[in-house]
Enzyme design. Structure first.
Site, PDB file in Angstrom:
ATOM      1  N   TYR A 125       0.852  -1.197   0.000  1.00  0.00           N
ATOM      2  CA  TYR A 125       0.000   0.000   0.000  1.00  0.00           C
ATOM      3  C   TYR A 125       0.884   1.242   0.000  1.00  0.00           C
ATOM      4  O   TYR A 125       2.056   1.211   0.368  1.00  0.00           O
ATOM      5  CB  TYR A 125      -0.902  -0.012   1.234  1.00  0.00           C
ATOM      6  CG  TYR A 125      -2.050   0.967   1.164  1.00  0.00           C
ATOM      7  CD1 TYR A 125      -2.999   0.874   0.164  1.00  0.00           C
ATOM      8  CD2 TYR A 125      -2.185   1.977   2.104  1.00  0.00           C
ATOM      9  CE1 TYR A 125      -4.064   1.767   0.095  1.00  0.00           C
ATOM     10  CE2 TYR A 125      -3.245   2.872   2.048  1.00  0.00           C
ATOM     11  CZ  TYR A 125      -4.177   2.766   1.043  1.00  0.00           C
ATOM     12  OH  TYR A 125      -5.218   3.659   0.978  1.00  0.00           O
ATOM     13  N   TRP A 174      -8.393  10.501  -2.318  1.00  0.00           N
ATOM     14  CA  TRP A 174      -7.850   9.582  -1.312  1.00  0.00           C
ATOM     15  C   TRP A 174      -8.285  10.069   0.046  1.00  0.00           C
ATOM     16  O   TRP A 174      -7.879  11.123   0.514  1.00  0.00           O
ATOM     17  CB  TRP A 174      -6.329   9.541  -1.409  1.00  0.00           C
ATOM     18  CG  TRP A 174      -5.697   8.494  -0.542  1.00  0.00           C
ATOM     19  CD1 TRP A 174      -6.264   7.333  -0.104  1.00  0.00           C
ATOM     20  CD2 TRP A 174      -4.373   8.514  -0.004  1.00  0.00           C
ATOM     21  NE1 TRP A 174      -5.377   6.616   0.658  1.00  0.00           N
ATOM     22  CE2 TRP A 174      -4.209   7.328   0.735  1.00  0.00           C
ATOM     23  CE3 TRP A 174      -3.315   9.409  -0.081  1.00  0.00           C
ATOM     24  CZ2 TRP A 174      -3.023   7.017   1.400  1.00  0.00           C
ATOM     25  CZ3 TRP A 174      -2.144   9.100   0.577  1.00  0.00           C
ATOM     26  CH2 TRP A 174      -1.989   7.916   1.301  1.00  0.00           C
ATOM     27  N   LYS A 176     -18.836  -8.092   4.091  1.00  0.00           N
ATOM     28  CA  LYS A 176     -17.625  -7.542   4.677  1.00  0.00           C
ATOM     29  C   LYS A 176     -17.296  -8.300   5.959  1.00  0.00           C
ATOM     30  O   LYS A 176     -18.171  -8.655   6.730  1.00  0.00           O
ATOM     31  CB  LYS A 176     -17.827  -6.054   4.993  1.00  0.00           C
ATOM     32  CG  LYS A 176     -16.592  -5.375   5.532  1.00  0.00           C
ATOM     33  CD  LYS A 176     -16.733  -3.861   5.576  1.00  0.00           C
ATOM     34  CE  LYS A 176     -16.306  -3.215   4.282  1.00  0.00           C
ATOM     35  NZ  LYS A 176     -14.880  -3.375   3.931  1.00  0.00           N
ATOM     36  N   ARG A 223     -20.202  -6.160 -12.230  1.00  0.00           N
ATOM     37  CA  ARG A 223     -19.794  -7.289 -13.054  1.00  0.00           C
ATOM     38  C   ARG A 223     -20.924  -8.306 -13.113  1.00  0.00           C
ATOM     39  O   ARG A 223     -21.651  -8.492 -12.136  1.00  0.00           O
ATOM     40  CB  ARG A 223     -18.536  -7.931 -12.464  1.00  0.00           C
ATOM     41  CG  ARG A 223     -17.286  -7.127 -12.737  1.00  0.00           C
ATOM     42  CD  ARG A 223     -16.072  -7.751 -12.076  1.00  0.00           C
ATOM     43  NE  ARG A 223     -16.214  -7.717 -10.622  1.00  0.00           N
ATOM     44  CZ  ARG A 223     -15.262  -8.110  -9.780  1.00  0.00           C
ATOM     45  NH1 ARG A 223     -14.122  -8.582 -10.239  1.00  0.00           N
ATOM     46  NH2 ARG A 223     -15.454  -8.055  -8.470  1.00  0.00           N
ATOM     47  N   ARG A 273     -22.765 -11.875 -12.965  1.00  0.00           N
ATOM     48  CA  ARG A 273     -22.537 -13.018 -12.074  1.00  0.00           C
ATOM     49  C   ARG A 273     -23.794 -13.879 -12.093  1.00  0.00           C
ATOM     50  O   ARG A 273     -24.822 -13.474 -12.646  1.00  0.00           O
ATOM     51  CB  ARG A 273     -22.230 -12.529 -10.665  1.00  0.00           C
ATOM     52  CG  ARG A 273     -23.351 -11.702 -10.054  1.00  0.00           C
ATOM     53  CD  ARG A 273     -22.859 -10.930  -8.856  1.00  0.00           C
ATOM     54  NE  ARG A 273     -22.016  -9.829  -9.271  1.00  0.00           N
ATOM     55  CZ  ARG A 273     -21.250  -9.109  -8.451  1.00  0.00           C
ATOM     56  NH1 ARG A 273     -21.186  -9.429  -7.176  1.00  0.00           N
ATOM     57  NH2 ARG A 273     -20.533  -8.100  -8.891  1.00  0.00           N
ATOM     58  N   GLY A 321      -8.372   1.111  -7.900  1.00  0.00           N
ATOM     59  CA  GLY A 321      -7.911   0.538  -9.160  1.00  0.00           C
ATOM     60  C   GLY A 321      -7.944  -0.982  -9.116  1.00  0.00           C
ATOM     61  O   GLY A 321      -6.957  -1.647  -9.385  1.00  0.00           O
ATOM     62  N   MET A 322      -9.144  -1.492  -8.789  1.00  0.00           N
ATOM     63  CA  MET A 322      -9.319  -2.916  -8.551  1.00  0.00           C
ATOM     64  C   MET A 322      -8.782  -3.791  -9.685  1.00  0.00           C
ATOM     65  O   MET A 322      -8.314  -4.891  -9.449  1.00  0.00           O
ATOM     66  CB  MET A 322     -10.802  -3.202  -8.359  1.00  0.00           C
ATOM     67  CG  MET A 322     -11.125  -4.123  -7.222  1.00  0.00           C
ATOM     68  SD  MET A 322     -12.895  -3.981  -6.819  1.00  0.00           S
ATOM     69  CE  MET A 322     -13.656  -4.253  -8.430  1.00  0.00           C
TER      70      MET A 322
END
Lengths: 342, 342
Positions: B58, B275, B333, B180, B182, B251-252
């Site tokens: 990171y 950020w 999560k 996305r 699925r 920025g996965m």
């Protein structure tokens, strides 16, 4: 005599300039309506965007048939009875892109023209509206620059790049100027330094430790000006400072701008664009625009902003001029002159 | 009893979490210096940035050995004699990233803590500081949004994405949410619509004429939120409106943001980053930060901002929780609870 003979460079289809461009003879009446202005063109440059407009590949597509040319300077011959803004002998440039400057004379509404000092060289007046104005606005409106700050740019030898160097110098900004390597690089470096460049480096040098040393001695630039795109833009982003701004005004490499995610998130860099034609639309009569022309004309008079090295062609030799403008490395800007017409 | 036994999750080298994470027992004195605060941690989530910080990949690298965890909520047990800002029973979250929230207790200077309402669910309090605040600031500070305006985002099912949907709904902004494809896509679409999403579309749909119809019926978004990069970001740029802003916060895809030159120049789009950790540093005690927490806590009380669907692990089961957090598609999560400690 109640009409004027006009020679124009026109096209009625989009395509390769050597195939679609032609000259056209026409006449315009000398009798003006109340808001009209009659001008005699003096000089008009050949810019890359003119070529792209002929090809039909530019963002602005003119209605056809079209008279070519976005930039140039003319002299007022006559004005309609309600026109106070201009008088015979004044010099004018088109207020907006798409005017059609490659012709000997034009008649149009007064709103289509912007007055410009007639005590500067015609070549300076003819080439002021696009490149120096683009450079001026990018240095003025982005990155909140203060005297002593550093700007980095690629395409430093382009018309915009040379304007950036000179305006930055006049405003006490330092510049790091990136150019492509070439045989006569020393001559180019010395030319750009004569214009006021603080540093001139090649694209090869930018990838060496020497560049890091240069940046660490000068500090990181707050503003990066990108006329190239692709890898060249990515190099600018590598050296720009935290919270810096990169302004893209051209894409000579035809490659997109590639920004690593961390440059946005952690370095807090903003990437924006600047398009002079759009600025002009939004600022047709703004005080900022008046101030800009005043300041730029002052710089011209003080020889702080010299016109690009140019090769002048008579308007009737437009085909040769365009051909020459489209050939590889351009040492000199091609400019059309109408001074041998009445 | 003059000391408290503390259990912490720590690492003394960077690497794969399953190899470098370990629990550590320590004691802290109950006697506080005048500016200190003693807290008992209640809950702390496992965020992707926690994992990256353990790996050492990171942008923020903690000094080692480090207690893990950037986010979480604690309850004040005792305060030093000069502390007016907090009293026992108050809830607090770390003021800045890097605090180390994966532990049962902590003692630190009062400045390290920010008070937060203790009448909201602990899970909401523990997960408020990163994702909802990121969503709030992006919607508030970029694109000059007005009620009725449209926002487009990728990664719409992420924690930030779900916060964006809910805050936008509360502010009468419309959202186009890209996810996305699925197997259980209908369930996801209906979940996001329940949260307040105006439209939910798949990345496949975005490339079809249906997307153009959607955009032409709704108008072009003024703001695009990008947590993915690569092609997904390029799709956002295709649909964003003229003069729009794209904010990159993640920025996965691990691909850079690619911007065609014309998007900058002719569409006048700005591309910037956000950020949250840096915003917090620059706004540690700003009124905007107080206002943000007040508004978000109001939304939580009114059930307009619900916490992410979560799976709770006791702190001592951190290894299982971290492993689970690192496995592919995350429906829920992972959150660590310290409630079974004294």
């Amino acid at each position: 005599m109640s009409t004027i003979n006009v020679l124009s460079v026109v096209h009625d289809e989009f395509g390769v300039p050597s195939k679609v461009l032609k000259s056209a003879q026409s006449t315009i009446p000398k009798a003006l309506s109340s808001n009209q202005v009659l001008i005699k063109m003096l000089m008009a440059p050949i810019n890359p965007s003119d070529i792209n407009m002929i090809e039909g590949t530019y963002h602005l597509k003119p209605q056809l048939p079209a008279v070519v040319g976005n930039e140039g300077v003319g002299e007022v011959l006559e004005v309609g009875r309600n026109v106070d803004y201009l008088k015979p002998g004044d010099w004018v440039i088109p207020s907006q892109a798409g005017f059609g400057t490659w012709r000997t004379h034009a008649v149009d509404e007064v709103e289509k023209f912007r007055k410009i000092s007639n005590d500067i060289p015609p070549l300076s007046a003819a080439t002021l509206a696009v490149n120096p104005c683009t450079a001026y606005r990018m240095l003025k409106d982005f990155g909140n620059l203060q005297p002593g700050d550093i700007v980095i740019q690629n395409s430093a030898n382009s018309a915009v790049g040379q304007s950036v160097i000179q305006i930055a110098k006049a405003w006490n900004l330092k510049t790091i100027n990136i150019v492509r390597n070439r045989d006569n690089i020393d001559k180019l470096v010395s030319h750009l330094k004569d214009l006021g460049a603080t540093h001139v480096v090649t694209e090869d040098f930018v990838r060496t430790p020497g560049m890091k040393e240069l940046i660490s001695s000068e500090g990181r630039p707050k503003l990066a000006l990108n006329g190239v795109g692709g890898k060249s833009a990515t190099e600018l982003l590598r050296h720009i400072g935290s919270k810096g701004v990169m302004v893209t005004y051209g894409g000579m490499s035809r490659q997109p701008v590639i920004v690593p995610t961390g440059v946005f998130i952690f370095k807090e860099v903003s990437a924006v664009g600047y398009w002079n034609s759009q600025w002009n639309v939004e600022n047709a009569t703004s005080p900022e625009r008046d101030l800009m022309f005043d300041e730029l004309c002052d710089m011209i008079r003080e020889c702080k902003l010299i016109p690009p090295q140019s090769e002048v062609f008579n308007l009737e030799n437009f085909a040769e001029a365009v051909q020459s403008a489209m050939e590889g490395f351009q040492e000199k800007k091609k400019v059309l002159s109408m001074e041998n017409f009445d």
